[in-house]
Design an enzyme around this catalytic site. Sequence first.
Site, PDB file in Angstrom:
ATOM      1  CB  CYS B 104      81.158   0.686 106.968  1.00 25.05           C
ATOM      2  SG  CYS B 104      80.798  -0.810 107.882  1.00 25.05           S
ATOM      3  CB  SER B 105      76.398   0.455 108.104  1.00 29.55           C
ATOM      4  OG  SER B 105      77.092   0.864 109.263  1.00 29.55           O
TER       5      SER B 105
END
Lengths: 249, 249
Positions: B104-105
Amino acid sequence: MTRTLGVLIFPDFQILDIAGPVAAFEIAARYVPGAYEIKVMARIPGPVASSSRALMVAEPLTDAPLDTLMIVGGDGSRTAALCAHTADWIRAASGRARRTTSVCSGAYLLARAGLLDGRRVTTHWERCADLARRYRKVRVEPDRIFVRDGDFWTSAGITAGIDLALALIADDLGEDIARAVARQLVVYYRRPGGQSQFSALVEMGGRGGRFATLLDWMRERLAEPLGVEKLADKAAMSPRHFARRVRPS
Amino acid sequence: MTRTLGVLIFPDFQILDIAGPVAAFEIAARYVPGAYEIKVMARIPGPVASSSRALMVAEPLTDAPLDTLMIVGGDGSRTAALCAHTADWIRAASGRARRTTSVCSGAYLLARAGLLDGRRVTTHWERCADLARRYRKVRVEPDRIFVRDGDFWTSAGITAGIDLALALIADDLGEDIARAVARQLVVYYRRPGGQSQFSALVEMGGRGGRFATLLDWMRERLAEPLGVEKLADKAAMSPRHFARRVRPS
């Protein structure tokens, strides 16, 4: 209105059983601020080791009413189910809660507390036969991602807790919010219910992902006629061989 | 041979970003005992609050070599990316590790540490444009569940970390083990790579799950010819209306 999700963990819980639903409720509360508050609890509070050895910190068991009681599963579920104090608390907490839920083998703790007698439930596919054998009054449905029976919602194994949480969110806040949460989590909303079908699809993943590529291709062409000849050609097989390979054994 | 998976968390990490891979590696180690050991680390060790407020306990950052370095994402990722001490540690730990990964981030922390320059990567669909804008030398591929570029593996949002972990396990222990892990987790092995396709399928879940039922039905009939007429009939629509509804907008 804030709904409190009280999640019970115990030594050797499965960390993904809890993290999936927690993430779903957390993200739902971004769309509807204040919709949910999450409490992680254990009979012995403090750091609790999951079966992966990663630790989560739990609060003591509460006597305050919960909106949703959730019992997670994991390797420790059968041992935790034997604890009379835990079973007493589950019975009382369930009585005070609007709804009672379990993920994966969390169903063992509900069954042991006598809360699933006469109810339709599900659990991890590998545990369905065992649960049904141990708790004869429980009606185990082995081929479902989750089952709702009145105010009792039980889910299949591990990641099925995410599907369960999305269904609970849809029930509380509507389909649009639940779908937005699914999109944030990057999961399918309303996954096929049948675990046996699911297993057949997994098998089709096969070595080298031959059918995985085909499934992708099919998903892009849902509006087109996809005859067995076309699919077989795409999979570089004869139609006859293809039909034999994709039929679940 | 035990491979150490070192996972970096930070305040406001996304708990599902870590729990998905951790569960996958944990279960792989049931099939191949001793295959993996999991270390959860943070710059400030002890209990670390996730964005859901649920707490995980982290060890201090290690100077020992890791097999796999994994950086998770979450609301806190952009703040954590600004910490020079964290960036220095990530650079050093990545240099000592066999492979470097993000969920993800978590890609923001790798990008900030300068490790993604010139590489093909992915992140949560909602962050792809922003990541590409902030880090011009990073080649962001927005339509992928995960991307491997040499020894760097990055995944899309949240649950895509599970897909990434399954790919890493397949690389280490073979496809059969990875498929067995997927079956235990009750997830699809080799999920379609395209997030835009994924989003189109999510849209098709629609109100009342009309297409969800249809997709189930199709999955059961993969070996049969499924023309648009038959699909439209099943969805209780005219072929023309059906074709219009299922075509991604």
